[in-house]
Motif scaffolding. Structure first.
Motif, short mmCIF file in Angstrom:
data_model
loop_
_atom_site.label_atom_id
_atom_site.label_comp_id
_atom_site.label_asym_id
_atom_site.label_seq_id
_atom_site.Cartn_x
_atom_site.Cartn_y
_atom_site.Cartn_z
N GLY A 38 -40.74 22.82 56.18
CA GLY A 38 -40.23 22.56 57.52
C GLY A 38 -41.25 22.80 58.63
N PHE A 39 -42.48 23.21 58.27
CA PHE A 39 -43.41 23.62 59.33
C PHE A 39 -44.80 23.01 59.22
CE2 PHE A 39 -40.03 26.68 59.36
CZ PHE A 39 -39.77 26.80 60.72
N ARG A 44 -39.55 31.28 51.79
CA ARG A 44 -39.27 31.77 53.14
C ARG A 44 -39.21 33.29 53.14
NH1 ARG A 44 -37.58 29.70 58.31
NH2 ARG A 44 -38.36 31.39 59.56
N ILE A 45 -39.90 33.84 54.12
CA ILE A 45 -39.91 35.29 54.34
C ILE A 45 -39.40 35.52 55.75
CG2 ILE A 45 -41.53 37.20 54.77
CD1 ILE A 45 -43.06 36.15 52.29
N ASP A 46 -38.58 36.55 55.96
CA ASP A 46 -38.08 36.76 57.32
C ASP A 46 -39.02 37.64 58.11
OD1 ASP A 46 -37.56 39.40 56.77
OD2 ASP A 46 -35.37 39.19 56.76
N CYS A 47 -38.66 37.89 59.37
CA CYS A 47 -39.61 38.59 60.25
C CYS A 47 -39.77 40.06 59.87
CB CYS A 47 -39.19 38.42 61.71
SG CYS A 47 -37.57 39.13 62.07
N LEU A 97 -36.62 35.70 51.56
CA LEU A 97 -35.33 35.01 51.61
C LEU A 97 -35.26 33.94 50.54
CD1 LEU A 97 -35.04 34.45 55.48
CD2 LEU A 97 -33.98 36.28 54.12
N LEU A 103 -45.06 30.91 57.22
CA LEU A 103 -44.34 31.56 58.31
C LEU A 103 -44.08 33.04 57.97
CD1 LEU A 103 -43.49 30.11 60.85
CD2 LEU A 103 -41.16 30.03 59.96
N ASN A 104 -44.27 33.90 58.96
CA ASN A 104 -44.02 35.34 58.83
C ASN A 104 -44.88 36.03 57.78
OD1 ASN A 104 -42.08 35.28 60.87
ND2 ASN A 104 -40.44 34.78 59.44
N TYR A 144 -47.52 37.41 58.29
CA TYR A 144 -48.09 38.62 58.88
C TYR A 144 -47.28 39.84 58.47
CZ TYR A 144 -44.24 38.80 62.18
OH TYR A 144 -42.99 38.90 62.71
N TYR A 169 -48.75 38.02 64.65
CA TYR A 169 -47.82 36.90 64.71
C TYR A 169 -48.21 35.87 65.74
CZ TYR A 169 -44.82 39.14 68.43
OH TYR A 169 -44.31 39.68 69.56
N GLU A 209 -42.42 32.63 65.09
CA GLU A 209 -42.49 34.01 64.61
C GLU A 209 -42.10 35.01 65.70
OE1 GLU A 209 -45.84 33.41 61.10
OE2 GLU A 209 -46.49 34.18 63.04
N ARG A 245 -36.64 24.50 60.70
CA ARG A 245 -37.78 23.57 60.66
C ARG A 245 -38.15 23.18 62.09
NH1 ARG A 245 -35.77 17.56 59.29
NH2 ARG A 245 -33.99 17.58 60.69
#
Lengths: 689, 578
Positions: free
Chosen positions: A83-84, A121-124, A129, A157-158, A160, A192, B415, B427
């Motif tokens: 998605g990114f 996917r990793i959350d903040c 996840l 994403l995330n 960091y 981030y 982020e 997304r």
């Protein structure tokens, strides 16, 4: 014996320093853009043929930044979270010139079809996840290899907060294609902001091949000359790193050649006890402004780099860097006429070849150097200590041609060219100072770079600055400054948490972890345990604010009591910088920063022989006619700087020559030589006792 | 010397900008930079500015005039700070845009005004946030302050501050932002004073006057370069009200530009009368938009001051959507007005293909998300604009950026957003086939998908130009794909342009879709290799290559099928042309 080498757009400079005697010797050769290593070796060979007794070589290099500026990046793939993949292309979608209806955004350095998304996917908070789909990942890596990419960048994403998936991808790529170059975002920064981190990771990869080839071949050549130690490379942050690390993290060297000058000024500032200095470094191609305030140069956490494809805004690079402002203004800057008949100087430069017309290498454009030759300010016969002969007739020809277009005399036009270039440089200094509410008149202007001392007095006049310091061996000052630099590594970990109820165990373990990796790196690079020191910083803000202020803290574990002390120091800083604060409001930690420093032995400055106010007889060289706007051509005495003694006083108009540079003393200025041999220029009559 | 003073003044404003940006609480100020700062003289002339959002440009001079009218310059004292947000008195836009003005005194005399205008979060109103699709009177849109003294002789006016605090759903953040603004206007004032001291009052104001004249001369020269003539055109705004309950539909934005020597007249006569619902733009903001468009046409790379705008005359019909009368609602003032600059560009370049650009997606495409953060139990509001496609240029494809009127606005990093708000971004990327086809393609629109984490979130979205007037093409280029918002429920999906206070539950998704930009030139003339590159990069689909561009590609190798392409494109436009 230690050697510092600095590559510039036009010249490559080296300084060799004898640690026992404190003596240093400069050399200067033409840069060799087709293979910079040739120029570097030439500059070293001018100093010595046998490097067996050399214990240390440090090097400021333009190789990395040039491959970016010239668009010589390797074909790259980029792997992102599902998605990114367009983060790199969308950037921040802003327009730095809001009024321009034809604004162009930075062009992505990796085309869209080579940016591939993987399920994960990793959350903040760093929780996984969606686990990384390893089968899919392998497929993506193979697909990229099928497109013949030479390197793969990874920015998830995330990451960091938790780099586990980036590390798994690293393993998969190395396993599948061991020869492919790799750049992993969490390996470069743990801060981030995904666009800035992705951009940094991609730039790092793009320039990796050029940098690594260059360093490998340079290391081989140095070994052939008998050098048996580590090669150190200057980083943007003003510290050195071992060449091994520079090969896989070349993005840290983007501002490599700008660091030497500012460290040199920092050193002078400390030794001379002058807290506020503006560095004016004018070489053949560019003019760099550096600021030292209260004895210290400022570091900023990230910067943007302009390239031909970066549109109006530039590509962000998220590595700490010394705050330096550069413009295209140097001895080789070209004078040209626009459609409306206006005269401009730079930013384009003739470079080392063909160079200014007076080099006689086929240059047919009038440059700043040619203007100086026409005005008798530069010695028409020797440059580089006699190593390079000039052809003054060629300067007269190109300047004369331009002068006729404006119905002006040659000297008037040449003088106009210098006025314009000085005005451009003054603008750069104003940008650096006024933007921060600083008054340039409260600073000493430190002139260096081959062309700096020639224009320093005029530049100072323009800015209302009354005191100029011309360093020793100005043309090699940056290379000398590098010899004063420590080995230095910066680390950051974003970890957003309330300051008053922070998970201290977590905070402290981050610090310990960052310091441990830094310590290991320094030891690997040959730094001794007892030379290592470290600084811890917390980026703090009021909860709810976006931007932070760095607060330096002690090396011991952070305690509750320390937190409340940090909170009140933050309030004070906020008040000092922004003229308001809110002591009652809750504060938040955003990132932890650690700077690991390996101190190097700093040689002390050598004092020169003391003499009376009259310059020694043998310092006088044949005088010549020199042009100034107020006087026209006047007889000006010329002095050999090497023979001047501490205490010598020279009133303008005068010219002081040395191997790598020329200092011009205009009619209303006076020079006094200090005990270290620096030329202190002041406006006559306002000299200190 | 004039240049020196001008540059120093711009730097004063830059410092104000940095002060606010670095210390504000709302991300809409610190990250999206939804504000302007400026210095004005006592004749209300704009002297210098630094902007995130240049459309606040004319508001500030009007605001200063209003201070004179309501409070009186003679009643201002050193250390006073004026505050206002009234759409009809001093604020002149919508309620969440607040203006802070500090009079600057030098040797006891009022010499300048240091002013700041920016978007804050929540000053009351029927729902959280600050703007609504469904209001019919300005009274519903939040508390209104005509010019009042927020600080008196350097001391906070606690009476006013108590009222502000009591009327916001997020008082800490709001007061934090106001502190940052006050600090900014003070910094601007102090720096300006230092400059006056440095140059001397007379020399300083002499330079300021000269700077205005120089700017005027350059602007006039630029107008002279535009061929004389009368240019006329229009677009439509979707109108006010939620999609579920429209209040007004299809608003006409009509413009006639007359270029006569060094004068340029913009006349909005023929535009819709003021409408039911909040899609009405107070006159000073309409003027700002037109000034913005004028500056982009004439002096885009010069610092702004009043002189830049002297060749410009503006005619706006009273009681229209561009000059509504009290108490008409103005919450969505931008919807009809943000594309005025784009329309100006289209009209004056209608005979000048090399200076033209196709239309952009044409709306701020604003959303805000709010609710109670399950991690902290605190109420949150997140507001942002959405990027979209810009029109193709005469020499290259269009960009994907924020709306014209948004200026140097930055998107919020995913982020950062996920740390700060209980929201997951699923997304964020470019939407294929949304850019208007053309010899040069319009910039692609975007999608940005949010899902609330562990709670029910509410949202208000305003994506105008969904129903009418998608980004226009020029010189044969086609329209871009329009703006819209899609809400994906568990077993259904809903599409909106405007909706107020909608619930989005955990597990559901709200997908924001900024539209695409218009194309430039006949798509059948696009280089087939550029079409193949677009397909390779999935900027367009294989089908679109054939349908819109008449280019037939081998589905696996993406080689151009020259024969079929030539047959589809017709004579003279085949692949062999390039």
């Amino acid at each position: 014996l230690r050697i510092g080498v600095d590559i510039g757009g036009t010249f490559t400079d080296a300084v060799y320093l004898d640690e026992e005697t404190g003596l240093h010797f400069p050399s200067k050769v033409s840069s060799t853009p087709e293979d910079y290593a040739v120029g570097v070796l030439n500059s070293i060979r001018m100093l010595l043929e046998d490097m067996r007794n050399v214990t240390f070589v440090t090097h400021g290099t333009t190789v990395g930044v040039n491959s970016l500026l010239q668009g010589r990046l390797i074909p790259m793939g980029l792997i992102t979270s599902r998605g990114f993949r367009d983060v790199l292309e969308l950037g921040r979608s802003n327009r730095v010139n809001s009024y321009d209806p034809f604004y162009a955004m930075p062009r992505p350095l990796v085309p869209r079809y080579l940016r591939m998304e993987v399920d994960e996917r990793i959350d903040c908070d760093g929780n996984v996840l969606t686990p990384l789909d390893e089968v899919q990942a392998r497929g993506i890596v193979r697909a990229l290899a099928g497109h013949n990419v030479k390197g793969i960048a990874v920015c998830l994403l995330n990451s960091y907060a938790n780099p586990v998936h980036e590390n798994m991808l690293r393993a998969i790529i190395s396993e599948e294609f061991p020869q492919i170059l790799l750049s992993i975002s969490s390996g470069i920064t743990r801060e981030y902001r995904e666009y800035e981190r992705t951009s940094t990771t991609v730039i790092n990869l793009g320039i990796m091949k050029d940098m690594s080839h260059y360093l490998t071949s340079l290391e081989t050549s140095l070994r052939d000359l008998g050098y048996g130690h580590n090669l150190f490379i200057m980083q943007s942050n003003g510290g050195m790193m071992g060449s091994g690390l520079a090969k896989c993290a070349p993005v840290y060297t983007i501002q490599s050649t700008l660091a030497g000058g500012i460290i040199g000024i920092e050193t002078l500032s400390r030794v001379l006890g002058e807290p506020n200095m503006i560095g004016a470094d004018m070489g053949g191609t560019s003019f760099d402004v550096e600021l030292v305030i209260n004895g210290e140069a400022k570091t900023i956490p990230s910067f943007k780099i302009q390239t031909p494809t970066s549109g109006g805004d530039g590509y962000p690079v998220m590595t700490p860097t010394l705050d330096v402002h550069s413009i295209g203004a140097g001895g080789g800057s070209v004078a040209w006429v626009d459609e409306g008949g206006g005269l401009h100087v730079g930013p384009q430069s003739m470079g080392p070849s063909p160079g200014p017309a007076c080099y006689g290498l086929g240059g047919d454009q009038p440059t700043v150097t040619d203007a100086n030759v026409v005005l008798g300010r530069l010695n028409p016969h020797h440059l580089l200590g006699g190593g390079m002969r000039l052809v003054p007739e060629a300067s007269h020809a190109v300047i004369g041609q331009l002068a006729r277009r404006f119905f002006m005399g040659e000297p008037e036009l040449a003088s106009g060219i210098l006025k314009i270039v000085c005005n451009n440089m003054a603008g750069a200094i104003r940008t650096m100072t006024l933007r921060r509410g600083l008054d340039p008149r409260e600073f000493t202007l430190v002139a260096f770079g081959g062309a700096g001392p020639l224009h320093a007095a005029q530049l100072a006049d323009n800015l209302g600055i009354e005191r100029v310091l011309v360093v020793n061996a100005p043309g090699n000052f940056s290379a000398w400054g590098m010899l004063m630099a420590p080995v230095k590594h910066d680390f950051v970990q974003t970890c957003v948490t309330p300051l008053n109820e922070a998970d201290l165990a977590n905070l402290n373990s981050h610090f310990v972890h960052l310091e441990e990796s830094g310590r290991r790196q320094l030891l690997d690079e040959g730094v001794k345990e007892d030379q290592i020191s470290c600084t811890r910083v917390l980026d703090v803000r009021y909860s709810g604010q976006e931007h932070t202020i760095p607060i330096i803290i002690g090396g011991e574990a952070v305690t509750r009591a320390a937190c409340s002390e940090i909170a009140s120091r933050f309030d004070e800083e906020h008040q000092r910088i922004y003229l308001h604060s809110a002591p009652g409001e809750a504060k938040q930690v955003v990132s932890l920063r650690v700077t690991m420093i390996g101190k190097m032995h700093k040689p002390s400055l050598l004092e020169i022989e003391q003499g009376g106010p009259n310059p020694p007889q043998n310092a006088a060289l044949p005088g010549r006619k020199t042009y100034f706007e107020t006087t026209g051509f006047v007889d000006s005495p010329v002095y050999d700087r090497a023979r001047l003694k501490a205490g010598s006083v020279i009133d303008g108009p005068a010219v002081i020559e040395e191997v790598t540079s020329t200092t011009l003393v205009p009619p209303n200025w006076r020079v006094r030589v200090d005990r270290f041999g620096h030329l202190i220029m002041t406006i006559s009559g306002r000299d200190e006792p | 010397m004039v240049e020196l003073v001008t540059n120093s003044l711009v730097r004063c404003c830059e410092e104000m900008r940095v002060t606010v940006e670095r210390t504000a609480y709302s991300t809409i100020i610190s990250e999206t930079v939804d504000f302007s700062c400026a210095l004005l003289d006592t004749d209300k002339n704009l002297v210098a500015e630094a902007s995130g959002i240049p459309v606040f440009l004319a508001n500030l001079s009007e605001a200063v005039s209003e201070v004179d009218r309501i409070i009186g310059f003679e009643n201002l004292e050193e250390g006073d700070v004026i505050f206002c947000n009234d759409p009809y008195s001093g604020g002149f836009s919508h309620n969440p845009d607040v203006t802070v003005i500090a009079p600057v005194f030098y040797e006891g005399h009022l010499v300048l005004f240091s002013a700041f205008k920016g978007h804050i979060l929540d000053l009351g109103g029927i729902y959280a946030g600050g703007w609504y699709n469904n209001t019919v009177e300005t009274y519903q849109e939040g508390v209104m302050f005509p010019p009042v003294k927020l600080y008196i002789r350097g001391e906070p006016n606690e009476d006013i501050i108590r009222v502000i605090r009591r009327n916001s759903r997020l008082p800490e953040a709001l007061l934090g932002d106001i502190r940052a603004m006050v600090s900014a206007v003070r910094v601007g004032g102090e720096r300006a004073k230092a400059l006056i001291k440095k140059y001397g009052k007379e020399a300083f104001f002499g330079c300021v006057g000269q700077a205005l004249e120089i700017s005027e001369a350059i602007a006039r020269k630029a107008v002279e370069a535009i061929p004389d003539g009368v240019y006329s055109g229009h677009y439509y705004s979707d109108g006010g009200g939620d999609d579920t309950k429209p209040l007004s539909d299809r608003l006409m934005v009509k413009m006639t530009i007359t270029v006569d020597g060094d004068r340029l007249v913009v006349d909005l006569t023929g535009s819709s009368p003021q409408c039911a619902g909040p899609t009405n733009c107070p006159r000073p903001t309409t003027v700002s938009q037109i000034r913005y468009g004028f500056k982009a046409l004439t002096t885009p790379f010069m610092p702004s001051n009043e002189g830049c705008f002297r060749p410009l005359e503006i005619i706006i019909p009273e009681a229209s959507i561009f000059d509504p009368l009290m108490p008409t609602a103005t919450s969505l003032l931008w919807a009809p007005s943000v594309s005025l600059p784009d329309l100006m560009l289209k009209l004056v370049t209608s005979q000048a293909p090399d200076k033209a650009r196709a239309g952009h997606f044409g709306d701020v495409c604003a959303d805000f998300l709010y609710g109670t953060d399950p991690r902290t139990g605190r109420f949150y509001i997140y507001a942002e604009p959405t990027a979209g496609g810009w029109g193709a240029k005469p020499y290259e494809d269009g960009e994907t950026m924020f709306c014209y009127a948004d200026g140097n606005t930055y998107s919020m990093p995913v982020e950062v957003l996920e740390v700060k708000y209980p929201v997951r971004v699923l997304r964020y990327g470019l939407s294929p086939d949304t850019g208007g086809p053309g010899r040069y393609r319009g910039g692609l629109g975007i999608f940005r998908d949010y899902s609330p984490v562990g709670h029910t979130m509410r949202t208000t979205v305003t994506f105008d130009r969904r129903k009418y007037s998608p980004a226009w093409g020029v010189f044969g280029g086609k329209e871009g794909y329009p703006n819209k918002v899609v809400v994906l429920r568990n077993d259904s999906s809903e599409e909106y342009g405007k909706i107020t206070d909608l619930e989005v539950h955990s597990g559901e998704v709200i997908s924001l879709r900024g539209g695409g930009g218009g194309g430039y030139g006949d798509p059948m003339e696009r280089d087939p290799r550029a079409v193949a590159w677009d397909v390779l990069n999935e900027y367009i689909s294989l089908e679109a290559a054939r349908r819109e561009y008449g280019v037939v590609l081998d589905p696996s190798s993406l080689e151009v099928d020259e024969g079929e392409t030539a047959a589809l494109r017709g004579p003279g436009k085949g692949a062999e042309q390039r």
